[in-house]
Design a protein around this motif. Structure first.
Motif, PDB file in Angstrom:
ATOM      1  N   MET A 161       8.049  -4.447  13.470  1.00  0.00           N
ATOM      2  CA  MET A 161       8.104  -2.985  13.437  1.00  0.00           C
ATOM      3  C   MET A 161       7.272  -2.449  14.595  1.00  0.00           C
ATOM      4  SD  MET A 161       7.644  -2.492   9.321  1.00  0.00           S
ATOM      5  CE  MET A 161       6.249  -3.626   9.314  1.00  0.00           C
ATOM      6  N   GLU A 162       7.913  -1.792  15.550  1.00  0.00           N
ATOM      7  CA  GLU A 162       7.230  -1.242  16.711  1.00  0.00           C
ATOM      8  C   GLU A 162       6.827   0.201  16.428  1.00  0.00           C
ATOM      9  OE1 GLU A 162       9.505  -1.664  20.232  1.00  0.00           O
ATOM     10  OE2 GLU A 162       9.847  -3.815  19.972  1.00  0.00           O
ATOM     11  N   ARG A 163       5.539   0.481  16.569  1.00  0.00           N
ATOM     12  CA  ARG A 163       5.042   1.818  16.283  1.00  0.00           C
ATOM     13  C   ARG A 163       4.010   2.220  17.326  1.00  0.00           C
ATOM     14  NH1 ARG A 163       4.245   1.154   9.685  1.00  0.00           N
ATOM     15  NH2 ARG A 163       6.476   1.003   9.204  1.00  0.00           N
ATOM     16  N   ARG A 164       4.326   3.260  18.068  1.00  0.00           N
ATOM     17  CA  ARG A 164       3.394   3.787  19.063  1.00  0.00           C
ATOM     18  C   ARG A 164       2.381   4.738  18.419  1.00  0.00           C
ATOM     19  NH1 ARG A 164       3.923   4.387  24.739  1.00  0.00           N
ATOM     20  NH2 ARG A 164       6.028   3.529  24.558  1.00  0.00           N
ATOM     21  N   GLU A 165       2.833   5.454  17.399  1.00  0.00           N
ATOM     22  CA  GLU A 165       1.991   6.428  16.716  1.00  0.00           C
ATOM     23  C   GLU A 165       1.174   5.747  15.617  1.00  0.00           C
ATOM     24  OE1 GLU A 165       1.795   9.541  17.727  1.00  0.00           O
ATOM     25  OE2 GLU A 165       3.266   9.129  19.290  1.00  0.00           O
ATOM     26  N   PRO A 166       0.156   6.425  15.106  1.00  0.00           N
ATOM     27  CA  PRO A 166      -0.586   5.875  13.967  1.00  0.00           C
ATOM     28  C   PRO A 166       0.345   5.646  12.780  1.00  0.00           C
ATOM     29  CG  PRO A 166      -1.757   7.745  14.919  1.00  0.00           C
ATOM     30  CD  PRO A 166      -0.410   7.714  15.567  1.00  0.00           C
ATOM     31  N   SER A 167       0.038   4.631  11.988  1.00  0.00           N
ATOM     32  CA  SER A 167       0.858   4.341  10.819  1.00  0.00           C
ATOM     33  C   SER A 167      -0.029   3.890   9.672  1.00  0.00           C
ATOM     34  CB  SER A 167       1.906   3.270  11.144  1.00  0.00           C
ATOM     35  OG  SER A 167       1.291   2.092  11.631  1.00  0.00           O
ATOM     36  N   LEU A 168       0.464   4.094   8.468  1.00  0.00           N
ATOM     37  CA  LEU A 168      -0.255   3.706   7.263  1.00  0.00           C
ATOM     38  C   LEU A 168       0.463   2.551   6.586  1.00  0.00           C
ATOM     39  CD1 LEU A 168      -1.109   7.219   5.803  1.00  0.00           C
ATOM     40  CD2 LEU A 168      -2.743   5.555   6.721  1.00  0.00           C
ATOM     41  N   LEU A 169      -0.310   1.549   6.179  1.00  0.00           N
ATOM     42  CA  LEU A 169       0.204   0.406   5.445  1.00  0.00           C
ATOM     43  C   LEU A 169      -0.487   0.344   4.087  1.00  0.00           C
ATOM     44  CD1 LEU A 169       0.070  -2.299   8.286  1.00  0.00           C
ATOM     45  CD2 LEU A 169       1.907  -0.667   7.801  1.00  0.00           C
ATOM     46  N   VAL A 170      -0.016  -0.538   3.240  1.00  0.00           N
ATOM     47  CA  VAL A 170      -0.656  -0.821   1.946  1.00  0.00           C
ATOM     48  C   VAL A 170      -0.830   0.475   1.141  1.00  0.00           C
ATOM     49  CG1 VAL A 170      -2.511  -2.113   0.812  1.00  0.00           C
ATOM     50  CG2 VAL A 170      -1.907  -2.659   3.168  1.00  0.00           C
ATOM     51  N   ASP A 171       0.264   1.171   0.915  1.00  0.00           N
ATOM     52  CA  ASP A 171       0.244   2.399   0.114  1.00  0.00           C
ATOM     53  C   ASP A 171      -0.774   3.407   0.627  1.00  0.00           C
ATOM     54  OD1 ASP A 171       2.241   1.457  -1.591  1.00  0.00           O
ATOM     55  OD2 ASP A 171       0.789   0.468  -2.905  1.00  0.00           O
ATOM     56  N   GLY A 172      -0.871   3.507   1.943  1.00  0.00           N
ATOM     57  CA  GLY A 172      -1.755   4.497   2.547  1.00  0.00           C
ATOM     58  C   GLY A 172      -3.210   4.108   2.625  1.00  0.00           C
ATOM     59  N   CYS A 173      -3.530   2.833   2.369  1.00  0.00           N
ATOM     60  CA  CYS A 173      -4.932   2.392   2.354  1.00  0.00           C
ATOM     61  C   CYS A 173      -5.393   1.775   3.671  1.00  0.00           C
ATOM     62  CB  CYS A 173      -5.156   1.384   1.234  1.00  0.00           C
ATOM     63  SG  CYS A 173      -4.999   2.082  -0.417  1.00  0.00           S
ATOM     64  N   VAL A 174      -4.462   1.378   4.531  1.00  0.00           N
ATOM     65  CA  VAL A 174      -4.804   0.757   5.811  1.00  0.00           C
ATOM     66  C   VAL A 174      -4.157   1.558   6.927  1.00  0.00           C
ATOM     67  CG1 VAL A 174      -4.566  -1.293   7.261  1.00  0.00           C
ATOM     68  CG2 VAL A 174      -5.065  -1.549   4.824  1.00  0.00           C
ATOM     69  N   LEU A 175      -4.977   1.988   7.875  1.00  0.00           N
ATOM     70  CA  LEU A 175      -4.494   2.747   9.032  1.00  0.00           C
ATOM     71  C   LEU A 175      -4.420   1.830  10.244  1.00  0.00           C
ATOM     72  CD1 LEU A 175      -3.922   5.459  10.610  1.00  0.00           C
ATOM     73  CD2 LEU A 175      -6.391   5.553  10.990  1.00  0.00           C
ATOM     74  N   ILE A 176      -3.284   1.827  10.912  1.00  0.00           N
ATOM     75  CA  ILE A 176      -3.148   1.187  12.219  1.00  0.00           C
ATOM     76  C   ILE A 176      -3.114   2.318  13.234  1.00  0.00           C
ATOM     77  CG2 ILE A 176      -1.844  -0.425  13.627  1.00  0.00           C
ATOM     78  CD1 ILE A 176      -2.995  -1.539  10.965  1.00  0.00           C
ATOM     79  N   THR A 177      -4.037   2.298  14.183  1.00  0.00           N
ATOM     80  CA  THR A 177      -4.280   3.474  15.017  1.00  0.00           C
ATOM     81  C   THR A 177      -3.135   3.815  15.960  1.00  0.00           C
ATOM     82  OG1 THR A 177      -5.354   2.147  16.740  1.00  0.00           O
ATOM     83  CG2 THR A 177      -6.767   3.100  15.012  1.00  0.00           C
ATOM     84  N   GLY A 178      -2.288   2.809  16.331  1.00  0.00           N
ATOM     85  CA  GLY A 178      -1.390   3.065  17.438  1.00  0.00           C
ATOM     86  C   GLY A 178      -2.211   3.281  18.704  1.00  0.00           C
ATOM     87  N   GLU A 179      -1.618   3.970  19.690  1.00  0.00           N
ATOM     88  CA  GLU A 179      -2.343   4.223  20.943  1.00  0.00           C
ATOM     89  C   GLU A 179      -3.616   5.026  20.680  1.00  0.00           C
ATOM     90  OE1 GLU A 179      -0.115   5.821  24.197  1.00  0.00           O
ATOM     91  OE2 GLU A 179       1.525   4.400  23.891  1.00  0.00           O
ATOM     92  N   ILE A 180      -4.662   4.641  21.369  1.00  0.00           N
ATOM     93  CA  ILE A 180      -5.987   5.231  21.146  1.00  0.00           C
ATOM     94  C   ILE A 180      -6.316   6.208  22.261  1.00  0.00           C
ATOM     95  CG2 ILE A 180      -8.464   4.690  21.021  1.00  0.00           C
ATOM     96  CD1 ILE A 180      -7.588   1.976  19.762  1.00  0.00           C
ATOM     97  N   ASP A 181      -6.766   7.400  21.897  1.00  0.00           N
ATOM     98  CA  ASP A 181      -7.160   8.402  22.888  1.00  0.00           C
ATOM     99  C   ASP A 181      -8.325   7.889  23.730  1.00  0.00           C
ATOM    100  OD1 ASP A 181      -5.264  10.105  21.894  1.00  0.00           O
ATOM    101  OD2 ASP A 181      -6.671  11.269  20.674  1.00  0.00           O
ATOM    102  N   ARG A 182      -8.240   8.083  25.046  1.00  0.00           N
ATOM    103  CA  ARG A 182      -9.320   7.679  25.954  1.00  0.00           C
ATOM    104  C   ARG A 182     -10.083   8.944  26.341  1.00  0.00           C
ATOM    105  NH1 ARG A 182      -7.451   2.321  27.181  1.00  0.00           N
ATOM    106  NH2 ARG A 182      -5.692   2.054  25.757  1.00  0.00           N
TER     107      ARG A 182
END
Length: 319
Positions: A161-182
């Motif tokens: 699953m390719e995701r550039r934006e932030p995404s939530l896993l595990v019923d909203g308990c784990v955040l994957i940031t996606g691209e990080i603001d510099r």
């Protein structure tokens, strides 16, 4: 969503130190992890400890109420290093319910083949993870780095699953940031020898835009931020996680912070100062952080600093 507990187990790191001690937050792997045949010993066996290699892999287990979910974050550099250490630690990788890759560098994805032979798993990645990259060091013609293959992963049974934006896993308990603001003025990324193929030529690739982190909110404590290399910068990453979640407390920062070597040592001081202002309860920098940065973090945050080592388990529970 806040969770009741997160347990992070470092399966692969650059160091294995069998003499490190455990405490109420950290459990170290026993010196006798792993036993192999060795004819020079009476009884014909000896202890091996755990592998250390220039790579990173961690197991993340999140508990909320009666529900527990386990994710794999990165997979180390060698095809069998992660699975070897998992076996020696008594970790059954069949229990992994998903994979998150921090970025596409080969020292974070090399062990996936060993995992793919055991499981069919969903995998979350940034779409630029397939980027061809090389190192063009002075006096060389350049060394192209191994590039992760989407087709190979799909053939092994991973559901990518390719995701550039932030995404939530595990019923909203784990955040994957996606691209990080510099946003900091000192975390400028990789030096000119680090290049990417743009389809027609090699170009300087300072940002490694596929870099992303895993974030969990431990109830009453704050955020736990796990990085692979932290190419976006440790401070950028922590602040980005706070902005995304609205949680203003950094409870723990673990993983590679990419502060080793002459290109990154000049930013150790401002990085450590900014992290000290965030006042995390636990800092466990490993992999590409470098010994100078680790020493600086240990001096600035003596109560929070914990040296990383293959086989270390961090247990972070709600207040």
């Amino acid at each position: 969503m806040p969770v009741d507990e997160v347990v992070v187990t470092t399966i692969i790191d650059n160091v294995f130190d069998a003499l490190l001690t455990s405490d109420d937050r950290v459990t170290r792997a026993p010196f006798a992890s792993g036993s192999v045949a060795a004819p020079q010993f009476e009884g014909g066996r000896t202890f091996t400890g755990l592998r250390a290699e220039h790579g990173f892999s961690a197991l993340v287990t999140v508990r909320r109420g009666e529900t527990t979910t386990t994710l794999l974050f990165d997979a180390g550099v060698s095809p069998d290093g992660m699975t070897t250490n998992a076996d020696r630690l008594g970790i059954d990788l069949q229990g992994v319910q998903g994979v998150v890759l921090s970025h596409g560098h080969f020292d974070h994805v090399g062990g996936l083949a060993g995992l793919a032979t055991r499981s069919r798993l969903p995998m979350t990645v940034h779409p630029l993870i397939w980027t061809r990259r090389r190192l063009l060091l002075p006096g060389t013609g350049g060394t192209e780095l191994p590039t992760l293959s989407s087709a190979a992963l799909e053939a092994e049974g991973f559901r990518v699953m390719e995701r550039r934006e932030p995404s939530l896993l595990v019923d909203g308990c784990v955040l994957i940031t996606g691209e990080i603001d510099r946003t900091t003025d000192f975390e400028r990324g990789m030096p000119p020898p680090h290049q990417a193929w743009d389809g027609s030529d090699w170009r300087h690739d300072p940002l490694v835009l596929d870099d992303q982190a895993l974030v969990v909110h431990v109830r009453g404590r704050g955020l736990v931020v796990l990085t692979g290399c932290g190419h976006a910068g440790a401070v950028n990453t922590a602040r980005h996680a706070m902005r995304l979640t609205g949680v203003r407390r950094l409870h723990a920062l673990l993983g590679g912070l990419h502060l080793g070597g002459p290109a990154f040592e000049p930013i150790i001081t401002p990085t450590v100062q900014a992290l000290a202002e965030l006042a995390p309860d636990l800092v466990a920098p490993g992999h590409c952080t470098g010994w100078r940065a680790q020493a600086a973090l240990a001096a600035a945050l003596p109560d929070a600093f914990v040296p990383s080592s293959s086989g270390t388990r961090y247990t972070l529970a709600a207040a």
